[in-house]
Structures are given as structure tokens and as C-alpha cells.
Design an enzyme around this catalytic site. Structure first.
Site: not given
Ligand code: GLC
Ligand code: CA
Length: 540
Positions: A100, A201, A262, A327-328
Site C-alpha cells: 500500500d 492510496d 483507491e 478497512h474504511d
């Protein structure tokens, strides 16, 4: 290691939130050696790659999404030998590694920022976005996603710096070619270590309007000031595409690597914008996350329409990917009222679409979310916005490996408490039960891995008037598969004519069934039970 022609198109990718997956040294925080210990499990599950949320050195204001050194592993997770060993052992097990990369911002403890903040003028100054006050005030009205204004005043220089998230996460200045060059070097460092790809990200945020124009007002989904702006000047700037093209060319100088990005959107998000980051000619990101399914209600028609829009947005040049949880956001099963039978249908949908499915750790055992209490909150979002936003700790609880403390194998409390259900719902109990959700995931992934139609075949939704049922066909040169998914708790009748039409043959075979019981047939139909999913092919 080459199980497939193109691993990132054909295999299932598994997201690990490293803090919560497996602790190896009993400090209550997951780490890289823990992941190494669990490689056999991941291999058994049949996934092709793992994506690790950030493991780099970080002051952990946003749990690793604030990187202070792109080239070293944070001591909490281990060291650089551990990542080398993880890469090597994963590769030996046929599992690829995706790291990531947080490239929109660094930590304010990154040496670049420390240097940058020393004052004007020096070369690192323009690595970040510094602006003079306007009429004694902030340069504009941009807001930070994690609360407050996006500008932080710096008394040393009398200027402000921009941070789209926390003030400890200053935004890099991607208009400076030196930033691009420096970042590409960091990527090369990992590519040379044989890392197989990067998850990028908030990659649509990296370029900002040159004139720092104010965003227009918007009626937001929430009361967050950030959501009351239409983010046209602090994200999705056209220059981003040029950077991504160069980044793609850069990683393509190495063999078989990939980028998945993302794309940060406000609900409901525009899939065409998301798709645009894969490039008009497929020459930017290999994959881009479309978060439409992270909030969608479990309705057959809505799922079908949303999927159709995604396929149309991408066209035939660009490859889709699919994700239900991360995870969000609240885990899918919890959004579906914690009902496992619904989770089964959603899982079957995910694993039978055309495109790359992403799983979030624990999804395969139906791990659920539960808010932590106020004094247990770790997430900066929860700290700032509780109780309006409980934060993201609920979906980051320790992996439920077994009935006792298998996550950390010691008496310390894990960094977030276990879900109260962990004693009865865990990997161990589900491995022992061949009808468990875990076995369902494993069986369907295994079928997919061996089935050309499911991996790379075309998709066609069938028109019909059976309520709450999704019918679609996956088809390759040689194979045809029919998928039937009942999104309601009621029985639904599927006419044999529809099956014959889809498969080109009146007889059929069941390749996969979400339920254990026999299929009920009448003379001219089959009965789908409530929340039943079937995968059929032609033949006796
Ligand atoms: C992304 C990450 C999220 C993080 C944010 C800031 O949205 O997924 O976890 O907090 O970026 O880096
Ligand atoms: Ca640990």
C-alpha cells in the site's frame, strides 16, 4: 508462480490489515512474521495475492497511512528482513505481494517534510504545498477529510501548508517533477525486491488546482464540513492522468507488476470518473476500486444495474475489479443485518463477476463489525467525530482464528478488542464444518481458479421477470456457466426454458450450490430456495 496468464486479472486478491491479522510476538499488534505464519492458510484458501495496508515506518497517527520512510518497515511490524522473507515465502506458495503506497501525503515526520519546514528557500521546500496567507487568513476554504481546515499555519515561515487529511499528513506537491522522480525511486526500491504491485492510496487527490480556487458548495451526505463542498479543485485534476501514465510505464519496465488505485469519491460516486483512472486506452492504473458496492442495499435489481454501469463505464479495454468491504467501511455482512445467508449471496456475486475480486480479511468467515466503546477508540476519525461517526475500528478488529486468543497467543489485550462473537465464529470452527461460509469461499475460489469462463469469460445478464433473482451467464470460447442468485428469503421458481436458453441445452449440472440440500425440480422448472445461489453448466 505463474498460475495464470495475468495474475491480477484472474486471481482473487486478499486485503490484510497488518495490525489485526496475526501477532507473532505477543505485543497485541499484528506483524509481518504473523503473516508468514499464516501463509499456509492463505494458500489453502486459494487466493493469488495479498495486499498489505501500510507497513512502512510511521508515527501511526493514521495507523500507517502517514509514512515517514517509504523504504523501511515500521518496528511494530518487524524489519526489512521480515518483508524479504515474507516476499520469498509468499512467492514460494504462489502468492503475490501488493504494498500500500500512500503518495498523496507523507507523515510530517518524513525527512522531506522536516527539511521542507525549515524555511524558504531550499530544494525540499517545494516538495510540499506551501502558500502565503491571503489577507492575513488561510489561502482558501478547502477542508480536511479528517476534520477542520486543510491548511496549517507554520510560524517559522509565516506560510500555510496543505493537508487533505490530518495535519500530521502534509500533501506532497506533485506539480514538482522532483517529487515524481523521488517517488518513482521509492517504487523501484520495492519493485527490485520483487514486490508484485501497489495499491495507491487516494490517488485521485494527488494534484490540486494551480490557482487554489475554492470548491463550490454541495449538499453533503453528512454534516462533515468536508462533505459540504464539491471537490472539483482539490481532486480529480486532469494532470493526474499524465502522472499515472508515467507511473504505469515506470512499473511496466519490470515484469508482471500492477497498480490498483483507491479513487476517493463521495457517495454514490461516479463510476465513469473511477474508470477514467484506468486510462482511455488502459494505460494508467491496471485496476481502480469502484466503491458502489460498499454501501448498496442487498437488492437484485440494484446489484444488477450497478454492475452494468460499472461494465459500461470501463468498456472492453479496461478490466473491472470488485470489492464489498475494506478497512474504511462497515463490513458487508454487517451492512446486511449480520445475516450469513445474505453474505453468501453477496460472496457468490463477487466471485462470479467478470473481473478481479478483492476480499477483506475475515470476510471469508463472516466476521462482523461492532463499534468499540468510546474509550477504546483508536481511529482519528472516531476520535474527532464520535458519536456521529464511530470511526473505523469496528471493521479492524483482530482476525478470529480460534476460540481463544489465537490472534496474539498471549495474555496482553490486542490493540483493538476481539469481536464478542469470536469464541464461536472463527477459522478453527469453520474449518471443522464443511458447510461453513469459509468452506463455501474456498470451494468457490477453487472452482473459479480452474474455470476459464469464470475467470476471463464474457458476462451477460439475462432478462426475465422473476422478482429478486439475478441471472447471468459467463462464457468463454469453450465454456458456458449460468449463475442464479436469489436475493429474497422466499422461494423462486426458475423456468427450465430459461436455463435451456442460457446454456443452449435443456439438461444441466450443478457446479456449485450455496445450500446443502438437493435442488427441487418440477416438470418445467427448478425451485430456488430463499437466499440460494447456484452455478450451473450444461450436461447431465
Ligand atoms: C485512504 C485510506 C484510509 C486513510 C486515508 C488517508 O482513504 O484507505 O484508511 O485514512 O486514505 O491516507
Ligand atoms: Ca506483534
Amino acid at each position: 508462480m505463474n498460475r495464470f496468464a495475468s495474475w491480477w486479472k484472474e486471481g482473487v486478491i486478499y486485503q490484510i490489515y497488518p495490525r489485526s491479522f496475526q501477532d507473532s510476538n505477543g505485543d497485541g499488534i499484528g506483524d509481518l512474521r504473523g503473516i508468514i505464519e499464516r501463509l499456509d492458510y492463505l494458500k489453502w484458501l486459494g487466493i493469488v495475492a495479498i495486499w498489505l495496508s501500510p507497513i512502512f515506518r510511521s508515527p501511526m497517527h493514521d495507523f500507517g497511512y502517514d509514512i515517514s520512510d517509504y523504504k523501511s518497515i515500521d518496528p511494530i511490524f518487524g524489519n526489512n528482513d521480515d518483508i524479504d522473507e515474507l516476499i520469498k515465502k509468499a512467492h514460494q506458495s504462489g502468492i503475490r505481494i501488493i504494498l500500500d503506497m500512500v503518495l498523496n501525503h507523507t507523515s510530517n515526520q518524513h525527512p522531506w517534510f522536516i527539511e521542507s519546514a525549515k524555511g524558504i528557500p531550499q530544494p525540499k521546500r517545494s516538495f510540499y504545498i506551501w502558500q502565503d496567507p491571503v489577507k492575513g487568513k488561510k489561502p482558501n476554504k478547502w477542508k480536511a477529510a479528517f476534520g477542520g481546515n486543510a491548511w496549517e499555519f507554520d510560524a517559522v515561515s509565516g506560510q500555510y501548508y496543505l493537508h487533505s487529511f490530518l495535519k500530521e499528513q502534509p500533501d506532497l506537491n506533485w506539480r514538482n517533477p522532483d517529487v515524481e522522480e523521488a517517488i518513482f525511486k521509492e517504487l523501484s526500491f520495492w519493485l527490485e525486491k520483487q514486490v508484485d504491485g501497489f495499491r495507491l492510496d487516494v490517488i485521485n487527490l494527488i494534484v490540486k488546482d494551480e490557482a487554489f480556487r475554492n470548491n463550490p458548495f454541495a449538499w453533503g451526505q453528512t454534516i462533515r464540513p468536508y462533505d459540504m463542498q464539491q471537490h472539483i479543485f482539490d481532486r480529480d485534476r486532469p494532470e493526474t492522468h499524465e502522472i499515472l501514465k508515467r507511473m504505469r510505464s515506470h512499473i511496466d519496465t519490470y515484469e508482471n507488476r500492477m497498480l490498483v488505485g483507491e479513487i476517493m469519491v463521495e457517495k454514490p460516486g461516479n463510476p465513469r470518473i473511477v474508470a477514467s483512472y484506468q486510462g482511455e486506452d488502459g494505460d494508467e492504473l491496471n485496476l481502480a476500486f469502484n466503491f458502489s458496492f460498499n454501501w448498496l442495499p442487498m437488492k437484485a435489481k440494484t446489484f444488477e444495474q450497478t454492475a452494468q454501469i460499472w461494465y459500461e463505464s470501463l468498456g472492453l479495454q479496461r478490466w473491472p475489479c470488485w470489492v464489498l468491504s475494506n478497512h474504511d467501511v462497515t463490513r458487508a455482512i454487517t451492512r446486511f443485518g449480520n445475516q450469513e445467508e445474505k453474505a453468501r449471496i453477496a460472496a457468490m456475486f463477487l466471485l462470479t463477476q467478470k473481473g478481479t475480486p478483492f476480499l477483506y480479511y475475515g470476510e471469508e468467515i463472516g466476521m462482523k463489525d461492532k463499534r468499540v466503546t468510546r474509550n477504546q477508540i483508536q481511529d482519528p476519525v472516531g476520535k474527532r467525530y464520535w458519536p456521529f461517526h464511530p470511526g473505523r475500528d469496528g471493521q479492524r478488529r483482530p482476525m478470529q482464528w480460534g476460540p481463544s486468543r489465537q490472534f496474539c497467543q498471549s495474555d496482553v489485550s490486542p490493540w483493538l478488542p476481539y469481536h464478542p462473537e469470536h469464541k464461536k465464529n472463527n477459522v478453527e470452527t469453520q474449518i471443522a464444518d464443511v458447510n461453513s461460509l469459509l468452506h463455501m469461499y474456498r470451494n468457490l475460489i477453487a472452482i473459479r481458479n480452474h474455470d476459464e469462463a469464470l475467470r476471463i469469460g464474457r458476462i451477460k445478464f439475462l432478462q426475465h421477470d422473476i422478482p429478486d433473482v439475478l441471472c447471468y451467464v459467463r462464457e468463454s470460447e469453450a465454456l458456458i456457466r449460468l449463475i442464479l442468485l436469489n436475493f429474497s428469503k422466499k422461494e423462486r421458481e426458475i423456468p427450465s426454458s430459461l436455463i435451456a436458453h442460457a446454456l443452449g441445452d435443456p439438461s444441466f449440472r450443478v457446479l456449485f450450490n450455496t445450500r446443502q440440500d438437493q435442488i427441487q425440480e418440477t416438470s418445467d422448472s427448478i425451485i430456488l430456495r430463499g437466499y440460494q445461489g447456484l452455478l450451473l453448466c450444461e450436461g447431465e
